[in-house]
Design a protein around this motif. Structure first.
Motif, mmCIF file in Angstrom:
data_model
loop_
_atom_site.group_PDB
_atom_site.id
_atom_site.type_symbol
_atom_site.label_atom_id
_atom_site.label_comp_id
_atom_site.label_asym_id
_atom_site.label_seq_id
_atom_site.Cartn_x
_atom_site.Cartn_y
_atom_site.Cartn_z
ATOM 1 N N ARG A 1 0.828 -1.209 0.000
ATOM 2 C CA ARG A 1 0.000 0.000 0.000
ATOM 3 C C ARG A 1 0.862 1.258 0.000
ATOM 4 O O ARG A 1 0.559 2.236 -0.687
ATOM 5 C CB ARG A 1 -0.935 0.002 1.210
ATOM 6 N N ALA A 2 1.952 1.241 0.763
ATOM 7 C CA ALA A 2 2.820 2.417 0.860
ATOM 8 C C ALA A 2 3.515 2.690 -0.478
ATOM 9 O O ALA A 2 3.600 3.843 -0.921
ATOM 10 C CB ALA A 2 3.860 2.212 1.962
ATOM 11 N N VAL B 1 3.940 5.933 -5.505
ATOM 12 C CA VAL B 1 3.934 6.043 -6.964
ATOM 13 C C VAL B 1 2.759 6.902 -7.422
ATOM 14 O O VAL B 1 2.891 7.754 -8.310
ATOM 15 C CB VAL B 1 3.859 4.646 -7.612
ATOM 16 N N PHE B 2 1.605 6.690 -6.807
ATOM 17 C CA PHE B 2 0.398 7.445 -7.140
ATOM 18 C C PHE B 2 0.610 8.938 -6.924
ATOM 19 O O PHE B 2 0.267 9.768 -7.776
ATOM 20 C CB PHE B 2 -0.766 6.942 -6.283
ATOM 21 N N ALA C 1 3.297 15.090 -10.780
ATOM 22 C CA ALA C 1 3.915 15.385 -12.077
ATOM 23 C C ALA C 1 2.868 15.856 -13.073
ATOM 24 O O ALA C 1 3.069 16.846 -13.794
ATOM 25 C CB ALA C 1 4.632 14.142 -12.599
ATOM 26 N N GLY C 2 1.732 15.165 -13.121
ATOM 27 C CA GLY C 2 0.678 15.553 -14.049
ATOM 28 C C GLY C 2 0.051 16.888 -13.715
ATOM 29 O O GLY C 2 -0.269 17.680 -14.601
ATOM 30 N N LEU C 3 -0.105 17.165 -12.428
ATOM 31 C CA LEU C 3 -0.743 18.403 -12.000
ATOM 32 C C LEU C 3 0.158 19.621 -12.149
ATOM 33 O O LEU C 3 -0.308 20.716 -12.508
ATOM 34 C CB LEU C 3 -1.187 18.282 -10.535
ATOM 35 N N LEU C 4 1.447 19.452 -11.886
ATOM 36 C CA LEU C 4 2.333 20.607 -11.745
ATOM 37 C C LEU C 4 3.242 20.863 -12.945
ATOM 38 O O LEU C 4 3.781 21.975 -13.062
ATOM 39 C CB LEU C 4 3.201 20.431 -10.493
ATOM 40 N N TRP C 5 3.439 19.905 -13.818
ATOM 41 C CA TRP C 5 4.411 20.083 -14.900
ATOM 42 C C TRP C 5 3.946 21.157 -15.875
ATOM 43 O O TRP C 5 4.516 22.227 -15.970
ATOM 44 C CB TRP C 5 4.642 18.752 -15.609
ATOM 45 N N ASN C 6 2.900 20.871 -16.617
ATOM 46 C CA ASN C 6 2.324 21.873 -17.512
ATOM 47 C C ASN C 6 0.915 21.437 -17.918
ATOM 48 O O ASN C 6 0.420 20.394 -17.475
ATOM 49 C CB ASN C 6 3.197 22.100 -18.760
ATOM 50 N N ARG C 7 0.292 22.216 -18.783
ATOM 51 C CA ARG C 7 -1.088 21.922 -19.154
ATOM 52 C C ARG C 7 -1.200 20.613 -19.947
ATOM 53 O O ARG C 7 -2.222 19.923 -19.879
ATOM 54 C CB ARG C 7 -1.680 23.083 -19.942
ATOM 55 N N TRP C 8 -0.165 20.263 -20.708
ATOM 56 C CA TRP C 8 -0.212 19.024 -21.477
ATOM 57 C C TRP C 8 -0.122 17.797 -20.577
ATOM 58 O O TRP C 8 -0.794 16.795 -20.813
ATOM 59 C CB TRP C 8 0.899 19.011 -22.528
ATOM 60 N N HIS D 1 -5.238 -0.270 -3.059
ATOM 61 C CA HIS D 1 -6.023 0.967 -3.066
ATOM 62 C C HIS D 1 -7.203 0.915 -4.024
ATOM 63 O O HIS D 1 -7.967 1.873 -4.121
ATOM 64 C CB HIS D 1 -5.134 2.161 -3.434
ATOM 65 N N GLY D 2 -7.372 -0.170 -4.768
ATOM 66 C CA GLY D 2 -8.501 -0.280 -5.664
ATOM 67 C C GLY D 2 -8.211 0.245 -7.054
ATOM 68 O O GLY D 2 -7.082 0.194 -7.540
ATOM 69 N N GLY D 3 -9.264 0.749 -7.695
ATOM 70 C CA GLY D 3 -9.154 1.177 -9.075
ATOM 71 C C GLY D 3 -9.267 2.680 -9.260
ATOM 72 O O GLY D 3 -9.203 3.451 -8.297
ATOM 73 N N PHE D 4 -9.454 3.089 -10.509
ATOM 74 C CA PHE D 4 -9.559 4.506 -10.837
ATOM 75 C C PHE D 4 -10.757 5.160 -10.141
ATOM 76 O O PHE D 4 -10.643 6.242 -9.555
ATOM 77 C CB PHE D 4 -9.688 4.685 -12.354
#
Length: 294
Positions: free
Chosen positions: A11-12, A17-18, A24-31, A269-272
């Motif tokens: 779980r840890a 990784v999550f 990375a997705g939130l802070l890098w850029n709009r793409w 943690h389950g799924g999406f």
């Protein structure tokens, strides 16, 4: 029950990784933001349709699944701002209709296969477009929605501020609700999710409002500001309350389907849907809330 180190390590590691992927997705850029939530969009859709299959005791043809997902993704892309473009071609203007058309054609092909398609399945598909695709589309719109009109003052924030604020409010709420519920929780919140308590839910919401409200002006301006505190805490309140209902809604779907988790993409943690059920209701309601400041 003895502490299971193997389960804890799994779980840890998954959580670490999550968090890295999300940041990375939130802070890098709009793409990176678009790519991240495109993956999440299709992941949520796939799990949602698997739940529908179990609830309705049917097998949905693959073309129907793919058609619905592409129809929804075309709607999601339609919400991309003007800065989403390649060589002068905006993906909203040039890809949204194409993706939706391909999805519609695949949906028709799937409907005319031998597999029976009932009205309830198509209704569930339409609900999925609103539940998943519209929600993530409005989250994309919030990425570029970086200004607020407060009385006679226009406040302009960095792109991506509001989605990050929504997600932070939800994470804080979930963490605090778990802690408070573990310590003093006694009154069950709902039969749908028996582990949740009223004490934990209320404590999580209140702490999310206070913590997010305080952090927002400090991060945005480097100092405390009462106006930004009110904005941040109000958004946290909307995110936390609607996110709680989003979690209960997904729990209801899983209970109807007879499953514990919506998927297994994240071990332990389950799924999406398990990870983003709160966001699916929080994003559109925060968008509605922010329209008051236009």
């Amino acid at each position: 029950m003895a502490f299971n180190w193997q389960t804890f390590r799994t779980r840890a590691l998954t959580a670490a990784v999550f968090v890295v992927v999300m940041l990375a997705g939130l802070l890098w850029n709009r793409w990176s933001f678009l790519i991240l939530f495109s993956v999440i969009h299709f992941g949520c859709w796939w799990e949602y349709l698997k739940l529908v299959e179990r609830i309705r005791q049917v097998t949905i043809h693959l073309y129907i699944k793919e058609g619905l997902m592409l129809l929804g993704y075309g709607l999601m892309v339609w919400f991309c701002g003007k800065d989403y473009g390649i060589a002068g071609y905006g993906i909203k203007e040039n890809l949204s209709l194409v993706i939706s058309t391909v999805g519609f054609v695949m949906l028709l092909i799937g409907i005319f296969q031998k597999a029976t398609v009932g009205l309830k399945i198509l209704t569930a598909g339409l609900a999925g477009v609103l539940y998943i695709s519209l929600s993530f589309g409005l989250l994309l719109r919030l990425y570029d929605h970086s200004d607020l009109h407060i009385h006679d003052t226009m406040l302009v924030f960095t792109a991506g501020t509001f989605p990050i604020l929504i997600i932070a409010g939800i994470w804080i709420n979930d963490t605090m609700a778990y802690i408070v519920g573990s310590v003093i929780g006694k009154t069950p919140l709902s039969k749908v999710s028996p582990k949740k308590t009223w004490e934990g839910t209320i404590g999580g919401i209140l702490l999310s409002i206070l913590v997010t409200g305080f952090l927002f002006p400090v991060v945005a301006m480097g100092k405390f500001d009462l106006t930004l505190f009110v904005i941040g805490s109000s958004m946290a309140a909307v995110s936390s309350v609607s996110g709680t209902f989003g979690d209960l809604l997904e729990s209801k779907l899983k209970r109807m389907a007879g499953v514990k988790d919506s998927g297994q993409i994240m071990p332990g943690h389950g799924g999406f849907l398990d990870r983003f059920d709160s966001l699916l209701l929080a994003a559109p309601l925060v968008w509605v809330f922010l329209q008051l400041f236009q």
